[in-house]
Enzyme design. Structure first.
Site, PDB file in Angstrom:
ATOM      1  N   ASP A  21      -5.639   9.465   9.653  1.00 44.27           N
ATOM      2  CA  ASP A  21      -4.309   9.043  10.077  1.00 44.27           C
ATOM      3  C   ASP A  21      -3.862   9.757  11.342  1.00 44.27           C
ATOM      4  OD1 ASP A  21      -3.486   7.192   7.935  1.00 44.27           O
ATOM      5  OD2 ASP A  21      -3.811   8.936   6.659  1.00 44.27           O
TER       6      ASP A  21
ATOM      7  N   GLU B 183       0.860  -1.177   0.000  1.00 49.69           N
ATOM      8  CA  GLU B 183       0.000   0.000   0.000  1.00 49.69           C
ATOM      9  C   GLU B 183       0.901   1.232   0.000  1.00 49.69           C
ATOM     10  OE1 GLU B 183      -2.851  -0.023   3.166  1.00 49.69           O
ATOM     11  OE2 GLU B 183      -4.059  -1.598   2.247  1.00 49.69           O
TER      12      GLU B 183
END
Length: 277
Positions: free
Chosen positions: A60, A49
């Site tokens: 995040d 990824e």
């Protein structure tokens, strides 16, 4: 079949679990990403990824936020990320690469152009954190038409209806976010993961990967016992963010080798159990 689907089918036939590392493109050095990707594959990564840097990565935590900030300060753009994948493909034609990011860069690039150029670069799947399934069916269809997979997130708060929506259009795999919160936060409750994954499997027809909170071999093995893949991002970025450039690929590879070896013990245990049965 896409490269992602082929990879998961091969691993299932081998009785192995997929190891999916995440790194942010262009971090911690603008010119290290392709070398880092190859090192992770050599260490046992099955899918990579690759994060597309964005100024407001709301899903995040601080570790990946810092990675995006560093990459953006180096001028890394969506076009640069695609160029990195093209370069990676010159020496690796088989390892799937998933671009993971947010809607804003895709919309700025232009969704149709993004799909076309991602396909030409050798991308295999796309995960856009803030594209809900009910609002991106056309985008998912474009990806499928280009033999790329549309990958979606599911969370502990996902309802059965949401899981069924995802199951209707997801291909490749789904990514179960094992914690309430942002990447790198909290303590992984493996019992809760074990309870949730069967609900997900009832709604989707693709492999289930689990991420957020996997920081070592023990948690990776615990998660792999109930899933098809483990996804590790924040821990890798923590390990490499302050390393000199020449050490970055080796540090990441050393960590992933430990995880890969631990995951492969599950295959050995299953083989031994089958022989003694």
């Amino acid at each position: 079949m896409s490269r992602i689907q082929t990879t998961f089918a091969r691993l299932a036939a081998e009785g192995r679990k997929a190891l999916i590392p995440y790194v942010t493109a262009g971090d911690p050095y603008a010119d290290v990403t392709v070398e880092l990707m190859h090192a992770m594959v050599a260490a046992g990564a099955d899918v990579i990824e690759l994060g597309v840097p964005f100024s407001d990565p709301m899903a995040d935590g601080p570790v990946i936020q810092r990675a995006s900030e560093r990459a953006l300060l180096k001028g890394i753009s969506t076009a640069d990320v695609l160029a990195m994948v093209r370069t990676f493909r010159q020496d690796d034609a088989s390892t799937p690469v998933v671009l993971m990011g947010y809607a804003n860069p895709v919309e700025c690039f232009g969704p149709d152009r993004f799909v076309d150029e991602a396909k030409a670069a050798g991308v295999d799947g796309v995960l856009i954190v803030d594209y809900p399934p009910q609002e991106c069916e056309a985008f998912a269809a474009r990806l499928r038409a280009a033999d790329m997979d549309a990958i979606f997130l599911l969370a502990p708060t996902s309802t059965d209806a949401r899981m069924q929506e995802v199951g209707r259009i997801a291909t490749g795999y789904v990514y179960y976010v094992s914690l309430k919160g942002v990447t790198g936060a909290g303590h992984l409750d493996t019992a809760a993961v074990a309870a949730m994954v069967p609900r997900i499997r009832a709604a989707v027809n693709v492999p289930v990967g689990v991420g957020f909170g996997i920081r070592d071999a023990a948690t990776a093995v615990a998660v792999a016992q109930v899933s098809d893949a483990v996804v590790i991002g924040s821990r890798i970025i923590q390990l490499i963010e302050n390393e000199p450039r020449e050490r970055v690929p080796g540090v990441a590879a050393g960590f992933l080798r430990e995880i890969r070896a631990a995951l492969d013990t599950l295959q050995l245990q299953a083989s031994s159990a089958g022989e003694s049965a």
